[in-house]
Design a protein around this motif. Sequence first.
Motif, mmCIF file in Angstrom:
data_model
loop_
_atom_site.group_PDB
_atom_site.id
_atom_site.type_symbol
_atom_site.label_atom_id
_atom_site.label_comp_id
_atom_site.label_asym_id
_atom_site.label_seq_id
_atom_site.Cartn_x
_atom_site.Cartn_y
_atom_site.Cartn_z
ATOM 1 N N GLU A 191 -30.518 -27.712 -4.826
ATOM 2 C CA GLU A 191 -30.468 -26.416 -5.486
ATOM 3 C C GLU A 191 -30.034 -25.324 -4.510
ATOM 4 O O GLU A 191 -29.608 -24.253 -4.930
ATOM 5 C CB GLU A 191 -31.836 -26.072 -6.074
ATOM 6 N N SER A 192 -30.147 -25.598 -3.218
ATOM 7 C CA SER A 192 -29.813 -24.617 -2.191
ATOM 8 C C SER A 192 -28.302 -24.406 -2.112
ATOM 9 O O SER A 192 -27.542 -25.324 -1.809
ATOM 10 C CB SER A 192 -30.338 -25.072 -0.831
ATOM 11 N N LYS A 193 -27.876 -23.169 -2.343
ATOM 12 C CA LYS A 193 -26.462 -22.837 -2.212
ATOM 13 C C LYS A 193 -26.021 -22.958 -0.765
ATOM 14 O O LYS A 193 -24.886 -23.359 -0.471
ATOM 15 C CB LYS A 193 -26.215 -21.420 -2.731
ATOM 16 N N ARG A 194 -26.928 -22.638 0.172
ATOM 17 C CA ARG A 194 -26.577 -22.714 1.588
ATOM 18 C C ARG A 194 -26.286 -24.147 2.015
ATOM 19 O O ARG A 194 -25.369 -24.394 2.805
ATOM 20 C CB ARG A 194 -27.713 -22.128 2.442
ATOM 21 N N ILE A 195 -27.034 -25.087 1.494
ATOM 22 C CA ILE A 195 -26.789 -26.495 1.839
ATOM 23 C C ILE A 195 -25.493 -26.971 1.202
ATOM 24 O O ILE A 195 -24.717 -27.719 1.814
ATOM 25 C CB ILE A 195 -27.972 -27.374 1.414
ATOM 26 N N GLN A 196 -25.216 -26.536 -0.016
ATOM 27 C CA GLN A 196 -23.962 -26.909 -0.668
ATOM 28 C C GLN A 196 -22.766 -26.358 0.094
ATOM 29 O O GLN A 196 -21.743 -27.041 0.251
ATOM 30 C CB GLN A 196 -23.968 -26.411 -2.113
ATOM 31 N N GLU A 197 -22.883 -25.139 0.609
ATOM 32 C CA GLU A 197 -21.803 -24.563 1.409
ATOM 33 C C GLU A 197 -21.653 -25.305 2.734
ATOM 34 O O GLU A 197 -20.532 -25.519 3.212
ATOM 35 C CB GLU A 197 -22.081 -23.079 1.657
ATOM 36 N N MET A 198 -22.776 -25.695 3.322
ATOM 37 C CA MET A 198 -22.718 -26.507 4.538
ATOM 38 C C MET A 198 -22.015 -27.828 4.255
ATOM 39 O O MET A 198 -21.185 -28.289 5.050
ATOM 40 C CB MET A 198 -24.125 -26.783 5.079
ATOM 41 N N HIS A 199 -22.316 -28.435 3.119
ATOM 42 C CA HIS A 199 -21.691 -29.712 2.769
ATOM 43 C C HIS A 199 -20.178 -29.574 2.640
ATOM 44 O O HIS A 199 -19.435 -30.472 3.041
ATOM 45 C CB HIS A 199 -22.278 -30.248 1.457
ATOM 46 N N GLU A 200 -19.713 -28.453 2.103
ATOM 47 C CA GLU A 200 -18.270 -28.226 2.006
ATOM 48 C C GLU A 200 -17.635 -28.225 3.393
ATOM 49 O O GLU A 200 -16.561 -28.806 3.600
ATOM 50 C CB GLU A 200 -17.996 -26.906 1.294
ATOM 51 N N ARG A 201 -18.305 -27.590 4.349
ATOM 52 C CA ARG A 201 -17.773 -27.561 5.722
ATOM 53 C C ARG A 201 -17.843 -28.944 6.357
ATOM 54 O O ARG A 201 -16.914 -29.360 7.083
ATOM 55 C CB ARG A 201 -18.551 -26.536 6.554
ATOM 56 N N ILE A 202 -18.918 -29.674 6.098
ATOM 57 C CA ILE A 202 -19.058 -31.029 6.648
ATOM 58 C C ILE A 202 -17.987 -31.953 6.069
ATOM 59 O O ILE A 202 -17.409 -32.782 6.773
ATOM 60 C CB ILE A 202 -20.457 -31.610 6.347
ATOM 61 N N THR A 203 -17.707 -31.803 4.780
ATOM 62 C CA THR A 203 -16.686 -32.628 4.126
ATOM 63 C C THR A 203 -15.315 -32.397 4.758
ATOM 64 O O THR A 203 -14.556 -33.351 5.003
ATOM 65 C CB THR A 203 -16.639 -32.316 2.619
ATOM 66 N N LYS A 204 -14.986 -31.132 5.039
ATOM 67 C CA LYS A 204 -13.717 -30.829 5.708
ATOM 68 C C LYS A 204 -13.684 -31.445 7.102
ATOM 69 O O LYS A 204 -12.654 -31.958 7.541
ATOM 70 C CB LYS A 204 -13.526 -29.320 5.788
ATOM 71 N N LEU A 205 -14.805 -31.396 7.781
ATOM 72 C CA LEU A 205 -14.894 -31.972 9.122
ATOM 73 C C LEU A 205 -14.648 -33.480 9.078
ATOM 74 O O LEU A 205 -13.901 -34.024 9.892
ATOM 75 C CB LEU A 205 -16.277 -31.680 9.709
ATOM 76 N N LYS A 206 -15.248 -34.148 8.115
ATOM 77 C CA LYS A 206 -15.092 -35.594 7.996
ATOM 78 C C LYS A 206 -13.673 -35.995 7.616
ATOM 79 O O LYS A 206 -13.242 -37.122 7.888
ATOM 80 C CB LYS A 206 -16.063 -36.148 6.943
ATOM 81 N N SER A 207 -12.948 -35.078 6.975
ATOM 82 C CA SER A 207 -11.587 -35.370 6.531
ATOM 83 C C SER A 207 -10.534 -35.024 7.575
ATOM 84 O O SER A 207 -9.349 -35.285 7.374
ATOM 85 C CB SER A 207 -11.282 -34.592 5.236
ATOM 86 N N SER A 208 -10.955 -34.464 8.688
ATOM 87 C CA SER A 208 -10.027 -34.032 9.727
ATOM 88 C C SER A 208 -9.487 -35.217 10.526
ATOM 89 O O SER A 208 -10.252 -36.027 11.052
ATOM 90 C CB SER A 208 -10.737 -33.058 10.679
#
Length: 221
Positions: A191-208
Amino acid sequence: MTKDKRTLKDLNLMDKFLFDEAMEDKDNMKTLLDIVLGQDTHLKYPPQTEKEFRNSKENRQIRLDVYAIDEDDVVYDTEPQKQNTKNLPKRSRLYQGLIDSNLLPPGSIDFNALNTVIIIMIMPFDLFGYELYQYTFRMKCEEISELELEDGATRIFLNSHGKHPEFVNPELIELLEYMEKSTDTVAKKCESKRIQEMHERITKLKSSKEMEIKYMQKWEE
């Protein structure tokens, strides 16, 4: 690729490589500290990974996973610990001592100038056996329980397998679950928007592609 080697996309934040790379991003580090400590952190500098400390060439060195300082000069050391090495309380004591020994310039006698230091260890197991998500340690007087030493040192041990949600913020529980399984499925449940935003950044990192090469080189080493 051997069966023991995972791809970058398979890693979770509890894995040292991904944690270090993710927490070099000030936004990710801020999110983690804000949720764990229940505060609004403003970092003074970009977080440093694998920061080395030692008192002399003859003494044992340590490498802190993620070292950060905020605008109030509070020092943070944050460490994921996947394995119970049976020495984490004393390891945190060593980390505390070496961090402190490097905070004052040579010859300084103003010990009140020592920074507040907070060490955070994040684990997928219960180090102390009381089924809590969070154990916070500060120095207290045995004879007078309400008397704190107030030396500015705090050590926090987090357990992603806690069973008493009534003692912590629900967002901390979501963060610990996400750190152990940093996947789309877990992030969507948060439910945390902050964790969801962190996940977006982590996903980009994993795709680099650049990060994939760095991970492969690190794994080979």
